[in-house]
Write a protein that holds these residues in place. Structure first.
Motif, short mmCIF file in Angstrom:
data_model
loop_
_atom_site.label_atom_id
_atom_site.label_comp_id
_atom_site.label_asym_id
_atom_site.label_seq_id
_atom_site.Cartn_x
_atom_site.Cartn_y
_atom_site.Cartn_z
N ALA A 62 -3.23 53.85 -29.97
CA ALA A 62 -4.22 53.10 -29.18
C ALA A 62 -4.94 52.08 -30.04
CB ALA A 62 -5.22 54.07 -28.56
N ALA A 63 -5.20 52.45 -31.30
CA ALA A 63 -5.92 51.56 -32.20
C ALA A 63 -5.09 50.31 -32.54
CB ALA A 63 -6.29 52.30 -33.49
N ILE A 64 -3.77 50.47 -32.60
CA ILE A 64 -2.93 49.31 -32.93
C ILE A 64 -2.27 48.70 -31.68
CG2 ILE A 64 -2.52 50.00 -35.31
CD1 ILE A 64 0.06 51.26 -34.54
N GLY A 65 -2.64 49.21 -30.50
CA GLY A 65 -2.21 48.59 -29.24
C GLY A 65 -0.76 48.78 -28.86
N ILE A 66 -0.21 49.95 -29.13
CA ILE A 66 1.18 50.23 -28.74
C ILE A 66 1.19 50.99 -27.42
CG2 ILE A 66 3.29 51.46 -29.38
CD1 ILE A 66 2.67 50.90 -32.26
N SER A 67 2.00 50.53 -26.47
CA SER A 67 2.04 51.13 -25.14
C SER A 67 2.88 52.39 -25.12
CB SER A 67 2.61 50.13 -24.13
OG SER A 67 3.97 49.87 -24.40
N GLU A 68 2.72 53.17 -24.04
CA GLU A 68 3.47 54.41 -23.87
C GLU A 68 4.97 54.15 -23.74
OE1 GLU A 68 3.84 57.67 -20.34
OE2 GLU A 68 1.79 57.19 -20.96
N SER A 69 5.33 53.07 -23.03
CA SER A 69 6.75 52.77 -22.87
C SER A 69 7.39 52.41 -24.21
CB SER A 69 6.95 51.62 -21.87
OG SER A 69 6.24 50.46 -22.29
N SER A 70 6.63 51.74 -25.08
CA SER A 70 7.15 51.40 -26.41
C SER A 70 7.39 52.66 -27.23
CB SER A 70 6.16 50.50 -27.16
OG SER A 70 5.95 49.30 -26.46
#
Length: 198
Positions: A62-70
């Protein structure tokens, strides 16, 4: 995903049967009476890493902005690569390079990390938790169950090696690799579908 399917995924990813020859090779310099103690210690270290990643991995993403699909696609790709190495192993095994670098009394590397708590296991616990964080107690139970089963196999490594023989261990590892390939493919397809909203 149920607790059983999550535990099965983690058990397959930890690949205890495939790791038996590597564990025996790494522990050869260790005295016979001390080997089980070393295995138990390394398993506890690995469990610590996995639990920390289970609960803290989502905050890092979440802190580095990575999505669940990624995460799902990346986890599937890592699992697929590990599965390919299980089905088509190098002469020394999946993590032969790490075993060669082990010291007389291995601590953390290579037994705990990456053999038990490797990239695929860390990606898998992250994937499981990201699916439904409210079920954290179930995911923790699945992780502990898979870890306990893996630990039982590795603690019995000398007996299994004698019982199954080298060919039996290789056949078991390849079978687990085939199952893991199917799981990895499903993860990648699910992540792509989720990204495109299909």
């Amino acid at each position: 995903m149920t607790i059983f399917s999550a535990a099965l995924l983690l058990f397959l990813v930890m690949d205890p049967f495939g790791n038996v020859p590597v564990f025996l090779s790494v522990l050869r310099p260790v005295k016979q009476g001390r080997r089980r103690w070393v295995i138990a210690r390394e398993l506890l270290i690995a469990l610590g890493f996995l639990v920390v990643f289970l609960f803290g991995g989502q905050y890092l993403l979440a802190a580095i902005g990575i999505s669940e699909s990624s995460v799902t696609v990346a986890g599937g790709i890592i699992l697929f690569l590990i599965a390919l190495r299980m089905v088509f192993p190098s002469p020394g095994g999946v993590f032969a390079e790490d075993a060669e670098q082990a010291s007389d009394a291995p601590v953390l590397v290579p037994l705990a990390v990456p053999l038990v708590a490797g990239p695929s296991a860390l990606a898998s616990v992250l994937f499981i938790m990201s699916k439904d964080p409210t079920r954290w107690l179930e995911w923790l139970a699945a992780l502990v169950g898979a870890w306990a089963a893996t630990g039982a196999v590795l603690l019995l490594a000398p007996n299994l090696s004698r019982l199954l023989g080298n060919r039996g261990l290789v056949a078991t590892e390849r079978l687990m690799g085939m199952v893991l390939t199917a799981i990895a493919s499903k993860m990648v397809l699910g992540g792509v579908a989720e990204f495109f909203g299909i």
